[in-house]
Write an enzyme that holds these catalytic residues in place. Structure first.
Site, PDB file in Angstrom:
ATOM      1  N   ASP A 188       0.614  -0.881  -0.261  1.00 56.56           N
ATOM      2  CA  ASP A 188       0.166  -0.044   0.252  1.00 56.56           C
ATOM      3  C   ASP A 188       0.568   1.069   0.142  1.00 56.56           C
ATOM      4  O   ASP A 188      -0.055   2.681  -0.712  1.00 56.56           O
ATOM      5  CB  ASP A 188      -0.902   0.078   1.050  1.00 56.56           C
ATOM      6  CG  ASP A 188      -0.374  -0.127   2.349  1.00 56.56           C
ATOM      7  OD1 ASP A 188       0.731  -0.082   2.467  1.00 56.56           O
ATOM      8  OD2 ASP A 188      -1.032   0.139   3.436  1.00 56.56           O
TER       9      ASP A 188
ATOM     10  N   ASP B 191      -0.864  -6.454  -0.446  1.00 53.46           N
ATOM     11  CA  ASP B 191      -1.847  -5.115   0.795  1.00 53.46           C
ATOM     12  C   ASP B 191      -2.919  -5.450   1.118  1.00 53.46           C
ATOM     13  O   ASP B 191      -3.346  -4.994   0.389  1.00 53.46           O
ATOM     14  CB  ASP B 191      -0.732  -4.283   0.593  1.00 53.46           C
ATOM     15  CG  ASP B 191       0.365  -3.847   2.063  1.00 53.46           C
ATOM     16  OD1 ASP B 191      -0.356  -4.916   2.886  1.00 53.46           O
ATOM     17  OD2 ASP B 191       1.477  -3.429   2.428  1.00 53.46           O
TER      18      ASP B 191
ATOM     19  N   LYS C 201      -1.028  -9.693   3.265  1.00 50.79           N
ATOM     20  CA  LYS C 201      -0.356  -8.561   4.304  1.00 50.79           C
ATOM     21  C   LYS C 201      -1.250  -7.623   5.178  1.00 50.79           C
ATOM     22  O   LYS C 201      -2.284  -6.882   3.661  1.00 50.79           O
ATOM     23  CB  LYS C 201       0.519  -8.230   3.673  1.00 50.79           C
ATOM     24  CG  LYS C 201       1.982  -8.016   5.303  1.00 50.79           C
ATOM     25  CD  LYS C 201       3.530  -7.151   4.797  1.00 50.79           C
ATOM     26  CE  LYS C 201       2.540  -6.128   4.606  1.00 50.79           C
ATOM     27  NZ  LYS C 201       2.021  -4.196   5.300  1.00 50.79           N
TER      28      LYS C 201
ATOM     29  N   GLU D 189      -1.429  -5.404   8.724  1.00 52.77           N
ATOM     30  CA  GLU D 189      -1.016  -4.458   9.515  1.00 52.77           C
ATOM     31  C   GLU D 189      -1.670  -4.619  10.554  1.00 52.77           C
ATOM     32  O   GLU D 189      -2.582  -4.397  11.089  1.00 52.77           O
ATOM     33  CB  GLU D 189      -0.332  -2.938   8.789  1.00 52.77           C
ATOM     34  CG  GLU D 189      -0.240  -2.918   8.042  1.00 52.77           C
ATOM     35  CD  GLU D 189       0.121  -1.529   8.004  1.00 52.77           C
ATOM     36  OE1 GLU D 189      -0.682  -0.669   8.582  1.00 52.77           O
ATOM     37  OE2 GLU D 189       0.634  -0.884   6.674  1.00 52.77           O
TER      38      GLU D 189
ATOM     39  N   GLU E  99       9.002  -3.630  11.397  1.00 53.05           N
ATOM     40  CA  GLU E  99       9.364  -2.014  10.520  1.00 53.05           C
ATOM     41  C   GLU E  99       9.858  -1.251  11.776  1.00 53.05           C
ATOM     42  O   GLU E  99       9.192  -0.840  12.912  1.00 53.05           O
ATOM     43  CB  GLU E  99       8.010  -1.713  10.059  1.00 53.05           C
ATOM     44  CG  GLU E  99       8.436  -0.187   9.462  1.00 53.05           C
ATOM     45  CD  GLU E  99       7.451   0.017   8.422  1.00 53.05           C
ATOM     46  OE1 GLU E  99       7.527   1.243   7.682  1.00 53.05           O
ATOM     47  OE2 GLU E  99       6.124  -0.249   7.742  1.00 53.05           O
TER      48      GLU E  99
END
Length: 363
Positions: free
Chosen positions: A90, A129, A159, A161, A229
């Site tokens: 993204d 994403d 994926k 978050e 991250e």
């Protein structure tokens, strides 16, 4: 089947051709306008990286490489470099669409990027994403979005978050739906309104422990890997040691199972002051492609302005002398004297022009 087709054709008298085509399409098992219809075929010339291969690399302690891509050319580049995982991130919202954050990109936009990358990257495991707003409402919404990423986007996995309880539930639901899931903890760009901006995580005891616990919860939910991250290297090392699945670091130091960087960042493609501001400190630039692009565009403009492009070498389509004379005569017969004069001048100039490297004064 034959009788059904005959009935279908008879119905064409009262139905539009497009309607008939759609009916026939429903009787076929060939996907229309898609790049993906299930697991990517394994052929001698097309050996897609699989989760099993990634697990083997992880067990052998072989680092895993991952790079983002957003279109066909970048997908081809990642493919040719034999990168293990290609993420359609993204982050396209920022590096492709010019937004300040990843939040504005939509599911439909992500799907366009996914399809383009899938056409170019035939070898890496493809991960798409889930964009902000496409999976937070419920597990049902999350699964529906993940299914679209695979069926319409051509990805091999997704994926998502964060590690809140609802995200953990969503990850588990997607995994139980038969879809490979990659987690993402630490700095999660979709949560910048809560984090207060793009801020590193895990820099105090509570935050560091939370990174480890969240990664473990994602592992328990079925994730095959977790992105870490912008966390301190010791926190990433502890998380990697605690997990039994690979960690992929980005700004998390050298102790992860693998690394990921954004395509535009590592190539040094971005030149706008805003891009210089948001390019992360942890990113190593392996080239300055942006400088080369700028130089090439400036040279192109100069050549167009001076009239040196296109020259004879770049005007390849010829017309024979006989046809040129016939063309001029026909233009004059039709009363297009000005056009005939222009064509005649062009014939003379192209016939006298010398190729580049043979004394061409426009070189």
């Amino acid at each position: 089947m034959a009788s059904s087709l005959k009935s279908l054709l008879r119905a064409s008298k009262s139905s539009s051709s497009s309607h008939i085509f759609n009916l026939i399409r429903r009787m076929s098992n060939v996907p229309e306008n898609t790049v993906y219809s299930g697991p990517t075929p394994q052929t001698p010339n097309n050996k897609r990286v699989t989760l099993a291969q990634l697990r083997q690399k992880y067990k052998k302690n072989e680092p895993i490489s991952m790079v983002t891509a957003y279109d066909y050319p970048s997908g081809v580049h990642v493919d040719m470099a034999e990168i293990d995982i290609c993420l359609v991130g993204d982050s396209a919202a920022m590096v492709v669409h010019g937004h300040d954050t990843t939040l504005p990109i939509t599911l439909e936009e992500i799907l366009v990027h996914c399809r383009a990358v899938a056409r170019g990257a035939r070898r890496p495991l493809l991960v798409g994403d889930l964009p902000f707003g496409s999976y937070e409402s419920s597990s049902i919404q999350a699964v529906d979005t993940a299914v679209r990423i695979l069926k319409e986007g051509g990805m091999d996995g997704i994926k998502l978050e964060g590690g809140s309880p609802s995200r953990i539930v969503a990850a588990k639901a997607i995994f139980e739906a038969g879809i490979a899931v990659m987690g993402h903890v630490g700095l999660t760009p979709q949560a910048i309104s809560v984090l207060g901006g793009f801020r590193p995580q895990g820099r105090n005891v509570a935050s560091a422990v939370k990174v480890v616990e969240t990664a473990l919860a994602l592992q328990e939910a079925g994730c095959f890997s977790v992105v870490l991250e912008c966390v301190p290297a010791p926190v990433a090392a502890a998380t990697t040691a605690a997990l039994q699945i690979p960690t992929i670091g980005i700004g998390a130091g050298p102790f992860c199972s693998g690394q990921v960087l954004v395509y535009h960042d590592l190539l040094g493609m971005l030149q706008h002051p805003h891009h210089a501001k948001v390019t992360p400190k942890f990113c190593k630039q392996y080239a300055r492609v942006g400088d080369n692009i700028n130089q090439a565009l400036r040279q192109y403009k100069e050549d167009v302005t001076s009239g040196s492009f296109p020259d004879a070498d770049h005007s390849p389509y010829k017309i024979s002398e006989a046809d040129a004379n016939g063309f001029l005569n026909e233009l004059q017969r039709l009363g297009f004297d000005k056009a005939a004069s222009a064509a005649s001048d062009a014939v003379e100039k192209m016939n006298t022009a010398q190729p580049i490297g043979v004394g061409n004064p426009t070189k």
